[in-house]
Design an enzyme around this catalytic site. Structure first.
Site, short mmCIF file in Angstrom:
data_model
loop_
_atom_site.label_atom_id
_atom_site.label_comp_id
_atom_site.label_asym_id
_atom_site.label_seq_id
_atom_site.Cartn_x
_atom_site.Cartn_y
_atom_site.Cartn_z
N SER A 178 -10.01 -0.66 6.94
CA SER A 178 -9.38 -0.47 5.63
C SER A 178 -8.63 -1.68 5.06
O SER A 178 -8.22 -1.64 3.90
CB SER A 178 -8.43 0.72 5.67
OG SER A 178 -9.15 1.92 5.56
N LYS A 213 0.85 -1.20 0.00
CA LYS A 213 0.00 0.00 0.00
C LYS A 213 0.88 1.25 0.00
O LYS A 213 1.88 1.29 0.73
CB LYS A 213 -0.90 -0.03 1.23
CG LYS A 213 -1.97 1.05 1.28
CD LYS A 213 -2.85 0.86 2.52
CE LYS A 213 -3.97 1.88 2.57
NZ LYS A 213 -4.86 1.67 3.75
N SER A 246 -9.75 1.61 2.71
CA SER A 246 -8.87 2.35 1.84
C SER A 246 -7.79 1.50 1.16
O SER A 246 -7.19 1.95 0.20
CB SER A 246 -8.18 3.46 2.63
OG SER A 246 -7.35 2.90 3.63
#
Lengths: 92, 479
Positions: B178, B79, B154
């Site tokens: 997330s 990420k 996210s």
């Protein structure tokens, strides 16, 4: 909510259109969080750490950053002079 | 054989037995990315050259007859709010569009020591703020199961990359759901470890009392292997700890037979898609059939978790994002030729105005208000007290049960654009995952079937540092 005051505290520039939009969105969210008042919390301690950890300290010793790493950090600065980060003057 | 569809265990066997080389494997993932990522947009940055180089190192070891570790040569995605030295790290924000990480996050250091191959950095909602990956300044990611839908967020890029076989596993971060919610939307396994189980050194801080790094993978076994590689205390993150992970030696069948499962009635209530409810309950039935005891429990403060979170999280956001000031790194109004800057205050105001997107601005404003003089007691302190009650609910529940099972999200993946204009509705997508962060508990999302053709995940929540047990329960559901 005084949106100009909060924006100044947050050091956040806002456009005029955005101010009224934010005002209504934030008041909607604040109405939503009002429900917290329903919870009786007079004798409840606030949470400081979710798993109950306390006061983790390390020896108070300065550590050197390797020179190449230091240059990489400084390399990200928008403006620099030698090994300093350059900042706009505070006083005119 | 499609190399890109292999699990970590299969990759390890294949490399060891020289069925394929690490280079061939990495090439297979890189061509999968070329083939599919144009439409999915899971990646912000593909690190092709360094990935090939890392793979060659692994091949050299194998050729020399050296033993390789379980993760060695396994290609992964990270990420883009976790730092890899020398690579751009944007956090999905314009303000960090050109920022280059000067050091490795602790999790990256650990994975490098294990010989993992890094394929690239994945898309996310700006500064991990969102539930759909639509808040990325660099365009949304699409769900590999249905390109008209969001992958969740996210960590949407990481979940989509795993689901589309664009990596073998990925790392994400989870502040309110997330990792778990995108894992559910994309049909992969995602773990939010116990608060402090994994070092956050080198993770861009969003809400420090809630943030945790965790793995996303194709199955529970892979997820566990990655978790074991990244956990542990790190002196550079004072909130991290070694935890006393219970080593489960008894067989899985024994574990499940003894397992006491709680179903919180507040989670199976209005707002839950009936098809999701049915899939979750069917999966629980499967465990009951193996001897697990299932009982209804109550977490009475559940309805206050979301309002509590929407005070604590933005408050911490407003403090953490103060560092993006146009002075030390990132976008600065001072180098923007279109602007006339008068003084230092102007640098702050305009750098932040032009650098941050709508959602970070909303949260910075909300948090600044909640922490401002005269409001602290009414908002932040009140929320931290309600948080204690939410934690107490879980403590009481765990006196009676070993794990708690809930849906991960109230619905399967929603359509792109569906909720983007209504922040409060978007926030409701995290309604089942937020309490877990407030209480610092570990929780996993594991696929439990499909509604129409969209994956649905369920969430298994355990006591602090009981990751091993929730892995056991998750594999029983998976099999």
């Amino acid at each position: 909510m005084n949106i100009n005051h909060i924006a100044k505290l947050a050091r956040l520039g806002l456009g005029e259109d955005e101010k009224s939009k934010l005002e209504s969105e934030l008041s909607e969210i604040l109405d939503f969080v009002e429900q917290l008042k329903e919870v009786e919390t007079e004798n409840i301690e606030p949470t400081a750490h979710a798993t109950g950890m306390e006061n983790v300290v390390r020896p108070d010793e300065a550590r050197r950053t390797a020179e190449d790493e230091r240059q990489e950090i400084l390399g990200n600065a928008p403006q620099r002079e030698d090994n300093f980060i350059k900042v706009k003057s505070v006083l005119q | 054989m499609d190399l890109a569809s292999l699990t970590i265990a299969q990759i390890h066997e294949g490399l060891k037995n020289k069925n394929f080389s690490a280079t061939e494997l990495t090439e297979a993932f890189l061509s999968k990315i070329k083939e599919r990522d144009g439409e999915i947009h899971a990646y912000l940055n593909v690190m092709e050259e360094s990935a090939k180089k890392q793979a060659r190192e692994v091949d050299k070891k194998i050729a020399a007859g050296e033993e390789i570790g379980i993760l060695e040569g396994a290609p992964c995605a990270i990420k883009d709010n976790i730092l890899i030295r020398g690579e751009k790290c944007t956090s999905g924000s314009k303000i960090l569009e050109h920022y280059v990480a000067p050091y490795d996050a602790e999790v990256i250091k650990k994975l490098k020591e294990k010989g993992v191959v890094f394929l690239g950095k994945t898309n996310l909602d700006e500064f991990a703020m969102g539930s759909s990956t639509e808040n990325s300044a660099f365009g949304p990611t699409r769900n590999p199961h249905d390109l008209k839908r969001v992958p969740g967020g996210s960590s949407g890029g990481s979940a989509a990359a795993v689901a589309a076989n664009e990596c073998a596993f990925a790392l994400g971060s989870d502040t309110g759901g997330s990792i778990r919610q995108p894992a559910s939307f994309c049909g992969v396994v995602g773990l939010k470890p116990t608060y402090g189980a994994v070092s956050r050194y080198g993770l861009m801080a969003m809400a420090s009392s809630l943030d945790q790094i965790g793995p996303l993978a194709k199955n529970v076994e892979d997820c566990k292997m990655v978790f074991e590689a990244i956990n542990g205390r790190d002196p550079k993150d004072s909130t991290s700890s070694d935890g006393n992970f219970r080593n489960s030696n008894p067989s899985q069948a024994d574990e499940i037979r003894k397992l006491r499962i709680g179903l919180p009635k507040e989670y199976f209530a209005q707002g839950l898609d009936p098809k999701v409810e049915k899939l979750v309950k069917n999966a629980v039935q499967k465990l009951a059939a193996q001897g697990a005891k299932v009982e209804e429990i109550s977490l009475p403060h559940t309805k206050y978790a979301l309002p509590c979170y929407y005070i604590i999280m933005p408050s911490e956001v407003s403090a953490n994002l103060a560092r993006y000031d146009g002075i030390k790194y990132g976008y600065s109004a001072i180098s923007d030729k279109r602007l006339a800057i008068s003084d230092l205050m102007d640098v702050y105001l305009k750098s932040r105005q032009n650098g941050f997107g709508a959602e970070p601005r909303r949260r910075i404003m909300l948090g600044t208000y909640a922490l401002s003089a005269g409001y602290y007691d009414a908002y932040y302190l009140k929320a931290q007290k309600v948080r204690t009650e939410i934690i107490n609910d879980f403590k009481k529940a765990f006196e009676k049960v070993d794990v708690i099972i809930t849906p991960t999200a109230p619905t399967p993946a929603f359509k792109i654009g569906e909720k983007v204009s209504d922040p409060l509705r978007m926030y409701l997508a995290d309604i089942y995952t937020i309490s877990v962060n407030l209480a610092g508990l570990p929780a996993i999302s594991v696929p439990c079937g499909k509604s129409e053709n969209l994956p649905v995940g369920l969430q298994i929540i355990g006591k602090h540092f009981s990751e091993d047990l929730i892995f056991e329960a998750a594999s029983a559901i998976e099999s």
